[in-house]
Design a protein around this motif. Structure first.
Motif, mmCIF file in Angstrom:
data_model
loop_
_atom_site.group_PDB
_atom_site.id
_atom_site.type_symbol
_atom_site.label_atom_id
_atom_site.label_comp_id
_atom_site.label_asym_id
_atom_site.label_seq_id
_atom_site.Cartn_x
_atom_site.Cartn_y
_atom_site.Cartn_z
ATOM 1 N N THR A 122 29.250 73.816 51.812
ATOM 2 C CA THR A 122 29.569 73.774 50.386
ATOM 3 C C THR A 122 31.078 73.880 50.166
ATOM 4 O O THR A 122 31.659 73.147 49.372
ATOM 5 C CB THR A 122 28.844 74.903 49.630
ATOM 6 N N THR A 123 31.715 74.785 50.917
ATOM 7 C CA THR A 123 33.172 74.895 50.774
ATOM 8 C C THR A 123 33.850 73.597 51.175
ATOM 9 O O THR A 123 34.890 73.235 50.620
ATOM 10 C CB THR A 123 33.754 76.044 51.609
ATOM 11 N N GLY B 41 31.035 73.108 41.598
ATOM 12 C CA GLY B 41 32.118 72.136 41.399
ATOM 13 C C GLY B 41 32.162 71.529 40.012
ATOM 14 O O GLY B 41 33.243 71.346 39.451
ATOM 15 N N SER C 80 27.249 72.747 45.731
ATOM 16 C CA SER C 80 28.574 72.174 45.460
ATOM 17 C C SER C 80 28.655 71.607 44.050
ATOM 18 O O SER C 80 29.691 71.709 43.402
ATOM 19 C CB SER C 80 28.939 71.112 46.497
ATOM 20 N N THR D 54 23.592 72.316 50.233
ATOM 21 C CA THR D 54 25.009 72.002 50.008
ATOM 22 C C THR D 54 25.178 71.187 48.731
ATOM 23 O O THR D 54 26.051 71.438 47.905
ATOM 24 C CB THR D 54 25.548 71.182 51.193
ATOM 25 N N ILE E 238 33.014 71.108 48.079
ATOM 26 C CA ILE E 238 33.462 71.469 46.721
ATOM 27 C C ILE E 238 34.703 70.700 46.260
ATOM 28 O O ILE E 238 34.732 70.212 45.130
ATOM 29 C CB ILE E 238 33.652 73.003 46.592
ATOM 30 N N ALA F 92 28.072 64.882 48.628
ATOM 31 C CA ALA F 92 28.055 66.222 49.226
ATOM 32 C C ALA F 92 26.997 66.284 50.316
ATOM 33 O O ALA F 92 27.207 66.866 51.386
ATOM 34 C CB ALA F 92 27.782 67.273 48.158
#
Lengths: 346, 279
Positions: free
Chosen positions: B155-156, B97, B93, B89, B159, B211
């Motif tokens: 990750t979503t 990101g 991210s 993650t 982000i 994250a």
């Protein structure tokens, strides 16, 4: 040889036109100052030459090579920024040597050039420091040294002294002039400070609303402004303007006095610098409204025929509010402008 | 005489404000630290002490509950999964990101403000609504019950923070530094690696750890989308439902401690990110 040619350069930001059809040639080793109020497009023009901004139309040539499609690094320029832009994560040495290392110069050459430019800018004792440990003036010296170390064809400076305090600015100004003359590079220098422009420039381009109004030697700009804007912008206090009515045969009625002027159809404006009038027996009748002693001179604001008029007079005079004076304009310093075109009339 | 007479009333008017401030700080500290302390005390107490009354506020340093977890079947695998998912993650991210944050900070484009708002709004979207379609999709694509699949979901979640944090990091770097680098022989890429990256690296690290913690703490998606390869949170949620209370305390302790340590390590940068203290 690095002559800069700016050909028909225009720049629009959306519907706003920042620069209209700029044409300017800067000779090899010339020190050109772009002077104007904020928003006149001088910084935009500099950034177009640097390659940090793309012109909407037009061409930029440096040293006989068209560069407007090249990235900044391939234009043979170096730039000094208003806020110095000294890299905070590098020492002064590494800052000055940054561009040299990008060029992959041998270590000995990097060291030689860094030390030479650092000595030139009197910062050789600061080479081990970081930007956070430097004063504003020292940072500015690093920024200039970093640009000079590149040994560029052209050095571009965007208000490099405007963040310094008055005394330091004066000192740096003199130093910059010497260092740049020594380095034999072509320079473009952007400023809104006319004193800075006067003292540094070989030639000044006065800009207004995205156009170059006049490009000439400093004294010529001061003495013979090509347009009313230049006359009102250059000089502190600026030029005085008085309405002039034609009396035929090059005779003009200015504040009740007949003055010899150019032959021209329609009305004109009479203009004279505050220091170019003397107390005399015949001339413009003036009523004193404000007296400001400036030490060397007396700045006297008067009412001449209903228009405010400033005169720089001898500081030994004793003047009171309401006194009436007769101000004689010096003949060879009188200028005339056409109010319709705002341009000078000879 | 004068300074004394003027100083006295000023001190008097300031005193109540100071007291309110001190009280607020105290209240907030108790609010956060109280439960953590109780968790700590109960984890380090024997089962008898945890269940007895009155409660003791001094830990006995009985490691029985923690020792039980160390030998608990599947515990280490779940811990391993948690670390793997959180690490993935973290990497994903930032990889996704940070460029978005750079674009937001450096370029003008149509819909920029809307884009920033939408990024935040993704956090307002309730995950449970997504759970069923996501589970179906994952089963179809074979991503169900994998650490990678779960890392995608985490990750979503991470982000939006990665984008906004890196956006503020990039915005804190004057564009002139990059421009100076361009005029000194850099391309956009070398200017980024030689000037921007060294300057934001600490902040990027902090945002990556943030994250990591988001993934580490996440339980809902982990519980829905994995069965065999559970992360620590999902594993403990499942196993401790009927467990005695002293083991629940110990499980909570195991979850909370790493997150606390991480956040503590990067607290300086988190403050900077939220704009409380820049530098």
């Amino acid at each position: 040889m690095a002559e800069i040619q700016i050909k028909n350069v225009a720049k629009a930001f959306g519907s706003y036109t920042a620069l209209h059809d700029i044409n300017l040639t800067i000779a090899d080793q010339e020190f050109m100052v772009l002077l104007g109020a904020s928003g006149c497009g001088k910084t935009t023009l500099l950034r177009i030459v640097a390659g940090l901004e793309t012109a909407t139309t037009g061409e930029v040539w440096i040293g006989g090579r068209r560069v407007d499609h090249l990235p900044p690094k391939d234009r043979g320029i170096a730039m000094v920024f208003q806020n110095y832009a000294v890299f905070p994560h590098l020492t002064v040495f590494e800052n000055i040597g940054f561009g040299l290392r990008m060029k992959k110069l041998p270590e000995a050459e990097v060291k030689r050039r860094v030390e030479r430019t650092a000595t030139l800018m009197h910062i050789e004792q600061l080479l081990g420091r970081y930007s956070g440990e430097l004063s504003g003036g020292q940072r500015q010296r690093v920024a200039v040294a970093r640009a000079l170390a590149m040994e560029p064809d052209v050095i571009l400076m965007d208000e490099p002294l405007s963040n310094l305090d008055a005394l330091l600015r004066l000192e740096m100004r003199a130093e910059l002039k010497g260092v740049l003359a020594e380095s034999k590079t072509t320079a473009i220098y952007v400023t809104h400070d006319q004193v800075e422009a006067m003292s540094l420039a070989d030639r000044i381009s006065v800009m207004h609303q995205g156009r170059i109004v006049q490009a000439d030697k400093p004294v010529a700009i001061y003495r013979n402004p090509a347009a009313e804007f230049v006359a009102g912008f250059i000089g502190n206090p600026p030029m005085n303007f008085l309405p002039a009515d034609p009396r035929g045969d090059g005779k003009w009625m200015v504040a009740g006095q007949v003055i010899d002027g150019p032959t021209h159809s329609g009305a004109l404006k009479f203009a004279i610098r505050p220091e170019d009038v003397k107390l005399g027996d015949h001339g413009l009748p003036a009523t004193v409204r404000l007296v400001e002693p400036l030490g060397a001179h007396l700045l006297v604001t008067c009412d001449v025929g209903g228009t405010l008029f400033r005169a720089v007079l001898d500081s030994d005079l004793s003047l009171k509010l309401g006194d009436t004076l007769t101000l004689t304009p010096q003949g060879d310093r009188q200028r005339w402008f056409d109010p319709a075109t705002t341009l000078a009339v000879a | 005489m004068t300074p004394v007479t003027t100083a006295a009333p000023r001190a008097a008017t300031k005193a109540p404000a100071r007291r309110v401030y001190a009280a607020s700080v105290l209240l907030l500290s108790v609010w956060v630290l109280g439960p953590i302390y109780l968790l700590f005390v109960n984890t380090l107490s024997s089962p008898e002490a945890v269940n007895s009354f009155p409660k003791s506020f001094i830990p006995q340093f009985d490691l029985g509950s923690l020792a039980f977890f160390a030998k608990f079947d599947g515990m280490l695998a779940a811990l391993g999964n948690s670390v793997i998912v959180a690490a993935m993650t973290m990497v994903m991210s930032i990889a996704i990101g940070a460029p978005a944050g750079y674009a937001l900070s450096r370029f003008e484009f149509r819909g920029k403000e809307l884009f920033r708002l939408l990024i935040l709004l993704t956090r307002a979207f309730p995950l449970p609504l997504l759970a069923l379609p996501l589970a179906v999709l994952f089963i179809r694509t074979g991503l169900d019950d994998t650490t990678f699949g779960l890392a995608l979901v985490h990750t979503t979640l991470a982000i939006p923070f990665a984008v906004l944090i890196t956006f503020s990091l990039f915005s804190g770097i004057p564009i002139e530094l990059e421009e100076a680098a361009w005029t000194l022989g850099c391309t956009r890429l070398t200017a980024f690696t030689k000037v921007v990256l060294p300057l934001i690296l600490p902040g990027i690290t902090a945002s990556a750890i943030f994250a990591f913690v988001i993934s580490w703490n996440e339980v809902f998606a982990a519980a829905v989308l994995t069965i065999e390869n559970r992360t620590l949170t999902a594993f403990l949620l499942q196993k401790l439902g009927d467990a005695p209370i002293h083991l629940k305390f110990a499980g909570g302790f195991i979850l909370v401690t790493p997150a606390l340590i991480f956040i503590f390590a990067v607290r300086k940068y988190l403050f900077a990110m939220w704009g409380i203290a820049n530098r």
